[in-house]
Design a protein around this motif. Structure first.
Motif, short mmCIF file in Angstrom:
data_model
loop_
_atom_site.label_atom_id
_atom_site.label_comp_id
_atom_site.label_asym_id
_atom_site.label_seq_id
_atom_site.Cartn_x
_atom_site.Cartn_y
_atom_site.Cartn_z
N GLN A 234 0.81 -1.22 0.00
CA GLN A 234 0.00 0.00 0.00
C GLN A 234 0.84 1.27 0.00
OE1 GLN A 234 -3.00 0.11 3.06
NE2 GLN A 234 -3.58 2.22 2.64
N PHE A 235 1.91 1.28 0.77
CA PHE A 235 2.76 2.47 0.87
C PHE A 235 4.17 2.18 0.35
CE2 PHE A 235 -0.28 3.26 4.49
CZ PHE A 235 -0.99 4.27 3.84
N ARG A 236 4.29 1.32 -0.61
CA ARG A 236 5.59 0.95 -1.16
C ARG A 236 6.36 2.18 -1.62
NH1 ARG A 236 5.58 -3.28 -6.02
NH2 ARG A 236 5.05 -4.77 -4.32
N PRO A 237 7.60 2.38 -1.16
CA PRO A 237 8.38 3.55 -1.60
C PRO A 237 8.66 3.48 -3.09
CG PRO A 237 9.35 2.52 0.34
CD PRO A 237 8.30 1.57 -0.16
N PRO A 238 8.79 4.63 -3.74
CA PRO A 238 8.97 4.63 -5.19
C PRO A 238 10.38 4.31 -5.65
CG PRO A 238 9.00 6.88 -4.36
CD PRO A 238 8.67 5.99 -3.18
N THR A 239 11.36 4.35 -4.72
CA THR A 239 12.75 4.30 -5.16
C THR A 239 13.10 3.08 -6.00
OG1 THR A 239 13.25 5.45 -3.10
CG2 THR A 239 15.12 4.65 -4.37
N PRO A 240 12.74 1.85 -5.62
CA PRO A 240 13.12 0.73 -6.49
C PRO A 240 12.62 0.87 -7.92
CG PRO A 240 12.37 -0.07 -4.36
CD PRO A 240 12.06 1.40 -4.40
N THR A 380 26.20 -10.36 8.09
CA THR A 380 25.24 -9.40 7.58
C THR A 380 23.89 -10.11 7.50
OG1 THR A 380 24.96 -7.68 5.87
CG2 THR A 380 25.52 -9.89 5.12
N PRO A 381 22.77 -9.42 7.72
CA PRO A 381 21.46 -10.11 7.75
C PRO A 381 21.17 -10.89 6.48
CG PRO A 381 21.27 -7.92 8.68
CD PRO A 381 22.64 -7.99 8.09
N CYS A 382 20.43 -11.98 6.64
CA CYS A 382 20.20 -12.91 5.54
C CYS A 382 18.94 -12.55 4.75
CB CYS A 382 20.10 -14.33 6.09
SG CYS A 382 20.37 -15.62 4.85
N PHE A 383 18.92 -11.34 4.22
CA PHE A 383 17.84 -10.88 3.36
C PHE A 383 18.28 -9.55 2.74
CE2 PHE A 383 16.83 -10.38 7.89
CZ PHE A 383 16.83 -9.00 8.04
N PRO A 384 17.60 -9.08 1.69
CA PRO A 384 18.05 -7.89 0.97
C PRO A 384 18.11 -6.63 1.83
CG PRO A 384 16.50 -9.12 -0.36
CD PRO A 384 16.48 -9.74 1.00
N ALA A 385 18.86 -5.65 1.35
CA ALA A 385 19.09 -4.41 2.09
C ALA A 385 17.93 -3.43 2.00
CB ALA A 385 20.36 -3.74 1.57
N TRP A 386 17.37 -3.28 0.87
CA TRP A 386 16.38 -2.25 0.60
C TRP A 386 14.98 -2.72 0.97
CZ3 TRP A 386 17.08 0.25 -4.86
CH2 TRP A 386 16.58 1.56 -4.86
N ALA A 387 14.24 -2.08 1.82
CA ALA A 387 14.59 -0.98 2.71
C ALA A 387 14.95 -1.54 4.09
CB ALA A 387 13.42 -0.02 2.83
N SER A 388 15.35 -0.66 5.01
CA SER A 388 15.78 -1.09 6.33
C SER A 388 14.60 -1.44 7.22
CB SER A 388 16.60 0.02 6.99
OG SER A 388 16.75 -0.21 8.37
N GLY A 389 14.62 -2.66 7.76
CA GLY A 389 13.58 -3.05 8.70
C GLY A 389 13.66 -2.27 10.00
N HIS A 390 14.88 -2.06 10.51
CA HIS A 390 15.04 -1.27 11.73
C HIS A 390 14.43 0.12 11.55
CE1 HIS A 390 17.75 -4.33 13.32
NE2 HIS A 390 17.94 -3.63 14.43
N ALA A 391 14.72 0.74 10.42
CA ALA A 391 14.20 2.09 10.16
C ALA A 391 12.68 2.08 10.07
CB ALA A 391 14.81 2.65 8.87
N THR A 392 12.13 1.08 9.41
CA THR A 392 10.68 1.01 9.24
C THR A 392 9.99 0.76 10.57
OG1 THR A 392 11.07 0.10 7.02
CG2 THR A 392 8.84 -0.04 7.88
N PHE A 393 10.50 -0.19 11.34
CA PHE A 393 9.94 -0.44 12.68
C PHE A 393 10.05 0.81 13.55
CE2 PHE A 393 10.87 -5.10 11.91
CZ PHE A 393 9.55 -5.51 11.98
N ALA A 453 17.74 3.47 4.87
CA ALA A 453 17.25 4.14 6.08
C ALA A 453 16.18 5.17 5.76
CB ALA A 453 18.42 4.79 6.83
N GLU A 454 16.42 5.98 4.74
CA GLU A 454 15.47 7.04 4.40
C GLU A 454 14.13 6.46 3.96
OE1 GLU A 454 15.92 10.13 5.05
OE2 GLU A 454 18.01 9.86 5.62
N ASP A 455 14.17 5.47 3.10
CA ASP A 455 12.91 4.89 2.63
C ASP A 455 12.19 4.16 3.76
OD1 ASP A 455 13.24 5.89 0.13
OD2 ASP A 455 13.83 4.01 -0.82
#
Length: 475
Positions: A234-240, A380-393, A453-455
């Protein structure tokens, strides 16, 4: 999730008639105002006064014991806290005559003549216990012990509230989440292109838990039914979508700036090609303070639930206020966990981690991120970088907190569970400041790019706004 048969009323001779009434109520849904209440022993002395805080504390210990990804954990937190909130709303509706905010599913004005002893505590606690039991059957012994600690009695003991309200709260939450796709065990297959995520199985960073694509953590969690959003996208960032392909992404000047930013800020140690680390001592302390990556910690959602408790205690919220606050926070974080997995795995770009970008991009074959296990192995975490889960949480949490309290500028101190953190608490002057540091900490740990982080921050705040304006609204 379901209420175990062991928790249903059992024959106790003085209350045989009451149990027959309970059975009728449970089977038919009949409201019988004359239903008698069994005698209840006084609660033992409590070290945690508020039941909402107590059962969230129980959840955090279960998370430490169970381990795993943050998505399932945040789902459990939402189910627990929303069920407790609807149970508390039922108590308020029954004995206080009204509720001041909408229930999540339904508040039951249940049967009863007189309010029983410690009834608010029992309604919340018995609901919480049964929700957690359904989610974590392997933790039965621990959950039983915490029930006895709280009530001074066995969870198998008879309580008429099980029939009149508790079973309804547990069942409606179970039914709401049945078939939500959280059990999807589909195996992830990587894109296998420069720029795409791959396990970091370098000889000097070997991680047996992340050596194959199929070990990617929760790759299809983005398809789980949200608690408040219409979908994970629903709120998917546009960057990718701005780049569309890995080739265009890697050729862009912005990508090169992103790689250089994390290369200097997130390195573990200087190398021949990366001789300078652009990270202060306080940033390194913050990086570890927010980490909570390893099993045995309460993970990122748990840290934010603990911070919620610390702020709520400081602000002297009552039980009803706590129930609503925790339910809103947990709902936002559960949907954040879904939405960020949508970005990571279900968009055109499953972005590789900085270590892959730096090493396989030919910039520095010796570079390692600051993040490491307690055994000293860089990971390093076992999943893609984009976007940051820590930042989103973090942004989802901060967004709810500032809306709930009507101000962002509230000073507070929070704690960490990470054993490698050089400090156990940090103080902030606003919720947004904490979320910002949480997001930046992943760059300082060397596992995320700045745009991750920003996204994540933007995504989390949009989720928080949607949750706060559409769920559990003030009446």
């Amino acid at each position: 999730m379901s209420t175990r048969s062991r928790n249903m009323p059992r024959p106790v001779r003085p209350w045989r008639r009451a149990m027959a009434v309970a059975a009728v109520l449970a089977a038919t849904g009949t409201v019988l105002a004359a239903a008698p209440q069994p005698a209840q022993a006084a609660l033992p002395p409590q070290t945690i006064a508020d039941p909402v805080h107590y059962w969230n504390d129980v959840l955090l210990e279960v998370i430490r014991r169970e381990g795993g990804g943050p998505g399932p954990m945040s789902r459990s937190a939402a189910m627990l806290n929303l069920a407790m909130y609807d149970a508390e709303s039922s108590y308020q509706l029954k004995w206080k005559g009204k509720i001041t905010s909408e229930p999540y599913i339904h508040a039951e004005k249940y049967a009863g003549w007189l309010e029983g002893p410690d009834e608010e505590e029992r309604v919340i606690g018995r609901t919480a216990y049964n929700v957690l039991l359904g989610l974590y059957p392997g933790q039965t012994q621990y959950l039983d012990a915490r029930f006895r600690e709280r009530f001074g009695s066995e969870p198998t003991g008879f309580d008429l509230l099980d029939a009149t309200v508790v079973s309804k709260m547990v069942t409606q939450m179970r039914d709401a989440r049945n078939g939500d796709r959280s059990d999807n065990d589909q195996v992830y297959v990587g894109d296998n292109k420069p720029g795409s995520w791959r396990p970091t199985s370098y000889p000097d960073m070997a991680d047996p838990g992340c050596s194959r694509d199929s070990q990617a953590v929760s790759p299809f969690w983005g398809q789980v039914k949200p608690f408040a959003l219409t979908s994970g996208s629903q709120f998917r960032p546009p960057t990718p979508g701005l780049y569309g392909t890995y080739e265009k992404l890697l050729a862009s000047d912005e990508y090169k700036r992103q790689v250089e930013a994390v290369r200097s800020a997130g390195a573990d140690k200087p190398t021949t090609r990366t001789p300078v680390i652009n990270r202060t001592a306080d940033q390194e302390a913050a990086a570890w303070f927010w980490a909570n990556d390893e099993d045995g910690t309460y993970k990122p959602p748990g840290q934010l639930l603990q911070a919620t408790r610390e702020v709520a205690t400081q602000r002297r919220l009552n039980t009803y206020e706590n129930a609503r606050l925790f339910a809103l926070v947990a709902t936002a974080m559960a949907d954040a966990g879904i939405a960020v997995r949508d970005v990571k795995f279900l968009t055109p770009i499953d972005l590789w981690r900085p270590v892959s970008a730096i090493r396989e991009g030919g910039l520095d074959p010796e570079w390692k991120p600051l993040l490491k296990t307690r055994a000293g192995v860089n990971v390093t975490p076992c999943f893609p970088a984009w976007a940051s889960g820590h930042a989103t949480f973090g942004a989802a949490w901060a967004g709810v907190m500032k809306r709930y309290f009507g101000s962002d500028n509230i000073a507070f101190t929070m704690t960490t569970d990470d054993p490698q953190s050089p400090v156990k608490s940090r103080s902030f002057t606003s919720f947004s400041q904490a979320a910002r540091e949480d997001a930046d900490s992943r760059i300082w740990l060397g596992v995320h790019f700045p745009w991750d982080a920003e996204d994540g921050l933007a995504l989390g705040d949009r989720i928080a706004n949607h949750v706060y304006t559409t769920k559990l609204r003030r009446l």
